[in-house]
Every structure is written in structure tokens, then in C-alpha cells.
Write an enzyme that holds these catalytic residues in place. Structure first.
Site, PDB file in Angstrom:
ATOM      1  N   ARG A  15      -4.536  10.416   5.134  1.00 54.20           N
ATOM      2  CA  ARG A  15      -4.564   8.955   4.585  1.00 54.20           C
ATOM      3  C   ARG A  15      -3.863   7.936   5.425  1.00 54.20           C
ATOM      4  NH1 ARG A  15      -2.894   9.865  -1.114  1.00 54.20           N
ATOM      5  NH2 ARG A  15      -3.010   7.753  -1.546  1.00 54.20           N
ATOM      6  N   ARG A  72      -2.242  13.123  -8.544  1.00 52.74           N
ATOM      7  CA  ARG A  72      -3.454  13.002  -8.013  1.00 52.74           C
ATOM      8  C   ARG A  72      -3.784  14.031  -6.930  1.00 52.74           C
ATOM      9  NH1 ARG A  72      -3.345   6.730  -6.144  1.00 52.74           N
ATOM     10  NH2 ARG A  72      -4.409   7.903  -4.244  1.00 52.74           N
ATOM     11  N   ARG A  76       4.733  10.848  -7.136  1.00 55.85           N
ATOM     12  CA  ARG A  76       4.060  10.219  -8.094  1.00 55.85           C
ATOM     13  C   ARG A  76       3.360  11.004  -8.988  1.00 55.85           C
ATOM     14  NH1 ARG A  76      -0.113   5.928  -5.401  1.00 55.85           N
ATOM     15  NH2 ARG A  76      -0.864   7.920  -4.328  1.00 55.85           N
ATOM     16  N   LYS A 117       1.565  -0.759  -3.839  1.00 52.90           N
ATOM     17  CA  LYS A 117       0.524  -1.730  -4.340  1.00 52.90           C
ATOM     18  C   LYS A 117      -0.032  -1.636  -5.678  1.00 52.90           C
ATOM     19  CE  LYS A 117      -2.364  -0.148  -1.218  1.00 52.90           C
ATOM     20  NZ  LYS A 117      -2.071   1.004  -0.867  1.00 52.90           N
ATOM     21  N   ARG A 146     -10.597  -2.604   2.637  1.00 50.34           N
ATOM     22  CA  ARG A 146      -9.881  -1.498   3.469  1.00 50.34           C
ATOM     23  C   ARG A 146     -10.509  -1.423   4.823  1.00 50.34           C
ATOM     24  NH1 ARG A 146      -7.667   1.690  -0.667  1.00 50.34           N
ATOM     25  NH2 ARG A 146      -6.753   3.634  -0.169  1.00 50.34           N
TER      26      ARG A 146
HETATM   27  P1  AP5 Z   1       2.113   3.228  -5.867  1.00 55.15           P
HETATM   28  O1  AP5 Z   1       2.320   1.926  -6.526  1.00 55.15           O
HETATM   29  O2  AP5 Z   1       1.151   4.078  -6.721  1.00 55.15           O
HETATM   30  O3  AP5 Z   1       1.320   3.060  -4.099  1.00 55.15           O
HETATM   31  P2  AP5 Z   1      -0.111   2.420  -3.723  1.00 55.15           P
HETATM   32  O4  AP5 Z   1       0.343   1.415  -2.587  1.00 55.15           O
HETATM   33  O5  AP5 Z   1      -0.598   1.871  -4.658  1.00 55.15           O
HETATM   34  O6  AP5 Z   1      -0.584   3.855  -3.231  1.00 55.15           O
HETATM   35  P3  AP5 Z   1      -1.891   4.606  -3.239  1.00 55.15           P
HETATM   36  O7  AP5 Z   1      -1.751   5.888  -2.813  1.00 55.15           O
HETATM   37  O8  AP5 Z   1      -2.362   4.311  -4.865  1.00 55.15           O
HETATM   38  O9  AP5 Z   1      -2.759   3.857  -2.146  1.00 55.15           O
HETATM   39  P4  AP5 Z   1      -3.883   4.053  -1.587  1.00 55.15           P
HETATM   40  O10 AP5 Z   1      -4.302   2.705  -1.170  1.00 55.15           O
HETATM   41  O11 AP5 Z   1      -3.932   5.325  -0.762  1.00 55.15           O
HETATM   42  O12 AP5 Z   1      -4.869   4.780  -2.750  1.00 55.15           O
HETATM   43  P5  AP5 Z   1      -6.201   4.255  -3.556  1.00 55.15           P
HETATM   44  O13 AP5 Z   1      -6.187   4.596  -5.015  1.00 55.15           O
HETATM   45  O14 AP5 Z   1      -6.300   2.711  -3.362  1.00 55.15           O
HETATM   46  O15 AP5 Z   1       3.416   3.782  -5.471  1.00 55.15           O
HETATM   47  C1  AP5 Z   1       3.401   5.317  -4.866  1.00 55.15           C
HETATM   48  C2  AP5 Z   1       4.612   5.796  -5.475  1.00 55.15           C
HETATM   49  O16 AP5 Z   1       5.889   5.377  -5.154  1.00 55.15           O
HETATM   50  C3  AP5 Z   1       4.691   5.802  -7.067  1.00 55.15           C
HETATM   51  O17 AP5 Z   1       5.306   7.149  -7.719  1.00 55.15           O
HETATM   52  C4  AP5 Z   1       5.519   4.724  -7.346  1.00 55.15           C
HETATM   53  O18 AP5 Z   1       6.211   4.634  -8.590  1.00 55.15           O
HETATM   54  C5  AP5 Z   1       6.684   4.684  -6.146  1.00 55.15           C
HETATM   55  N1  AP5 Z   1       7.278   3.440  -5.958  1.00 55.15           N
HETATM   56  C6  AP5 Z   1       6.623   2.319  -5.745  1.00 55.15           C
HETATM   57  N2  AP5 Z   1       7.411   1.289  -5.229  1.00 55.15           N
HETATM   58  C7  AP5 Z   1       8.667   1.890  -5.362  1.00 55.15           C
HETATM   59  C8  AP5 Z   1       9.837   1.414  -4.772  1.00 55.15           C
HETATM   60  N3  AP5 Z   1      10.035   0.165  -4.494  1.00 55.15           N
HETATM   61  N4  AP5 Z   1      10.959   2.356  -4.461  1.00 55.15           N
HETATM   62  C9  AP5 Z   1      10.564   3.517  -4.948  1.00 55.15           C
HETATM   63  N5  AP5 Z   1       9.545   3.907  -5.221  1.00 55.15           N
HETATM   64  C10 AP5 Z   1       8.396   3.347  -5.404  1.00 55.15           C
HETATM   65  O19 AP5 Z   1      -7.138   4.932  -2.819  1.00 55.15           O
HETATM   66  C11 AP5 Z   1      -7.561   6.338  -2.963  1.00 55.15           C
HETATM   67  C12 AP5 Z   1      -8.890   6.739  -2.333  1.00 55.15           C
HETATM   68  O20 AP5 Z   1      -9.789   5.949  -2.813  1.00 55.15           O
HETATM   69  C13 AP5 Z   1      -8.925   6.432  -0.829  1.00 55.15           C
HETATM   70  O21 AP5 Z   1      -8.276   7.385   0.024  1.00 55.15           O
HETATM   71  C14 AP5 Z   1     -10.534   6.527  -0.557  1.00 55.15           C
HETATM   72  O22 AP5 Z   1     -11.146   7.710  -0.561  1.00 55.15           O
HETATM   73  C15 AP5 Z   1     -10.846   5.716  -1.733  1.00 55.15           C
HETATM   74  N6  AP5 Z   1     -10.872   4.232  -1.689  1.00 55.15           N
HETATM   75  C16 AP5 Z   1     -10.282   3.223  -2.480  1.00 55.15           C
HETATM   76  N7  AP5 Z   1     -10.411   2.090  -2.042  1.00 55.15           N
HETATM   77  C17 AP5 Z   1     -11.423   2.303  -1.094  1.00 55.15           C
HETATM   78  C18 AP5 Z   1     -12.080   1.148  -0.367  1.00 55.15           C
HETATM   79  N8  AP5 Z   1     -11.794  -0.260  -0.509  1.00 55.15           N
HETATM   80  N9  AP5 Z   1     -12.949   1.624   0.664  1.00 55.15           N
HETATM   81  C19 AP5 Z   1     -12.941   2.878   0.970  1.00 55.15           C
HETATM   82  N10 AP5 Z   1     -12.526   3.914   0.157  1.00 55.15           N
HETATM   83  C20 AP5 Z   1     -11.688   3.626  -0.823  1.00 55.15           C
END
Ligand code: AP5
Length: 218
Positions: free
Chosen positions: A167, A156, A123, A13, A88
Site C-alpha cells: 500500500r 483489517r 490498529r 487520516k 487517490r
Molecule cells: P488511521 O487514522 O487509521 O490512519 P489512516 O491514514 O486513515 O490509514 P488507512 O490505512 O485507513 O489509510 P488508507 O488510505 O490506506 O486506507 P483506506 O481505508 O482509505 O491511523 C492508523 C493507526 O495509527 C490507528 O491505529 C490510529 O489509532 C493510530 N494513530 C493515528 N494517529 C496517531 C498518532 N498521532 N500517534 C500515534 N498513533 C496514531 O483504503 C483502503 C483500501 O481501499 C485501499 O488500499 C484501496 O484498495 C481502497 N480504496 C479506498 N479509497 C480508494 C480510492 N479513492 N481509490 C482507489 N481505491 C481506494
């Protein structure tokens, strides 16, 4: 353009958000990045949410909804925005509807669990900008260093394998129901402006980007 990117942790994402925000000239609203910034700066919000985030659980809906409402009232959101990691939960999605925010497109990025664990373990992120790299799949020009600023990249706190598994469990329980929620919305007469798009997130980053942009422009 008001866009939601939906998908499990590690689906790409944040990676795709960088391209889409440039293509559509809209700001990137990542609740995860906003919360991590608060943790890094040790603000009251950061102190409150750190332990929850480190465990892989979700921050409370009230906190998130207030954070997002404030963010989208900023002038740079006047012509749209991209939500990454929000909503979410069903209550978060309902809060958006009740606030009258009309989403144009929901893009679901689909990736299976084994691929996700591989991706997340490699990552690396630039904390200042949120720029994302992968040690193998999209490495920085110089190992461990951000391409633009030359600053150090970090891993991270919540990217340890057991936290990633937690997660993923939380995603299935709390977030995956949004797939049906938004498909139903897109099929309803009342919200006919909502387009639901599902894409296979496995493949080159650029190939996934091209598929998403083509579907959004069609
Ligand atoms: P990346 O693009 O970083 O993936 P992502 O989908 O953004 O993954 P996240 O881990 O950031 O998602 P998340 O939803 O768990 O975390 P968030 O920060 O929102 O890609 C991942 C890796 O793969 C990278 O190294 C990239 O280079 C590689 N890659 C990408 N595309 C590729 C491809 N096509 N091929 C190969 N490699 C590839 O949330 C973190 C925490 O915050 C949550 O756990 C929660 O505690 C809190 N939080 C955030 N938002 C909320 C909410 N709305 N409500 C409640 N709690 C929340």
C-alpha cells in the site's frame, strides 16, 4: 467547508477525520470505509473489490468516482464534507474538478514509513462506525471492545505487514503526485479558494488535531 485529507496509509487520516468532522459539522466520506462496508455486506460492489483491496492495490477510478458522486449528492453534504482517502489518483482529482466541486482546503498529513508500519500493526477498528483505535497509542477503555457500542473490534484484512508495504508503494506511485497537483492548484489564480496545508503527523493525536484546526481556522 470542503476538505481533503491526504497522506499515506496509517498517517492518521481517519483518526483526524473524526475530530475535524465534529469541529466543522461536516460528514466524513471515507471511500475505504464505504468499500469495506460493501465487502462486509457482500454486495455486488463488495464482491468485485474484495480481492483488490486485500492485495493493497487501488480500486478502479470509474468505480470510485461513481461512488463519490452519488455520496456527495446526498442532502447531508449540502454544506460541505471531508474526503478521507479520496482522491487517490490524478484522474480522480481531475474528475472532481470537472464536476465543479470546489475544495477549500487540502491537508497533507506527513508521517515516515517506519512509524506507519508500527501504527498499522496495532490498529483496531469498529466495523459498524469506522471508529479507530490503536492497542498502544489510543486503546479502547476495554481491550478489544468499542467504547460506544461494546461490540468487538477487528483488525483489517489489509493490515498485514507485506500488504502495508505494498500500500505504501502504491501510495508513492499513484497518490503522492497529488501533493504537487494540489499545491499547483492552490497557487493558481483560477482556484484561489484552495488552501494547501502540510502538517507533521507525528505526535499526540490531540496535538496533531490542534495544529490542523488552527491552520484551517487561520
Ligand atoms: P488511521 O487514522 O487509521 O490512519 P489512516 O491514514 O486513515 O490509514 P488507512 O490505512 O485507513 O489509510 P488508507 O488510505 O490506506 O486506507 P483506506 O481505508 O482509505 O491511523 C492508523 C493507526 O495509527 C490507528 O491505529 C490510529 O489509532 C493510530 N494513530 C493515528 N494517529 C496517531 C498518532 N498521532 N500517534 C500515534 N498513533 C496514531 O483504503 C483502503 C483500501 O481501499 C485501499 O488500499 C484501496 O484498495 C481502497 N480504496 C479506498 N479509497 C480508494 C480510492 N479513492 N481509490 C482507489 N481505491 C481506494
Amino acid at each position: 467547508m470542503k476538505l481533503i485529507l491526504l497522506g499515506p496509509p496509517g498517517a492518521g487520516k481517519g483518526t483526524q477525520a473524526q475530530f475535524l468532522c465534529e469541529a466543522f459539522a461536516i460528514p466524513h466520506i471515507s471511500t475505504g470505509n464505504m468499500l469495506r462496508e460493501a465487502v462486509q455486506n457482500e454486495t455486488p460492489l463488495g464482491k468485485e473489490v474484495k480481492a483488490v483491496m486485500d492485495s493493497g492495490a487501488l480500486v478502479s477510478d470509474d468505480i470510485i468516482i461513481a461512488l463519490v458522486k452519488e455520496r456527495i449528492s446526498a442532502p447531508d453534504c449540502a454544506n460541505g464534507f471531508l474526503f478521507d482517502g479520496f482522491p487517490r489518483t490524478i484522474p480522480q482529482a481531475e474528475a472532481l474538478l470537472n464536476a465543479g466541486v470546489e475544495i477549500n482546503s487540502v491537508v497533507e498529513i506527513q508521517v515516515d514509513e517506519d512509524e506507519i508500519v508500527k501504527r498499522i500493526s496495532g490498529r483496531r477498528q469498529h466495523p459498524g462506525s469506522g471508529r479507530i483505535y490503536h492497542v498502544t497509542f489510543s486503546p479502547p477503555k476495554i481491550e478489544g471492545v468499542d467504547d460506544v457500542t461494546g461490540e468487538a473490534l477487528i483488525q483489517r484484512e489489509d493490515d498485514r505487514e507485506e500488504t502495508v508495504r505494498e500500500r505504501l508503494r502504491v501510495y508513492q506511485a499513484e497518490t503522492h503526485p497529488l501533493v504537487s497537483f494540489y499545491k499547483a492548484l492552490a497557487d493558481s489564480n483560477e482556484h484561489a479558494q484552495v488552501q494547501y496545508v502540510a502538517v507533521d503527523g507525528v505526535g499526540d493525536v490531540e496535538a496533531v488535531r490542534d495544529v490542523i484546526i488552527k491552520k484551517l481556522r487561520s
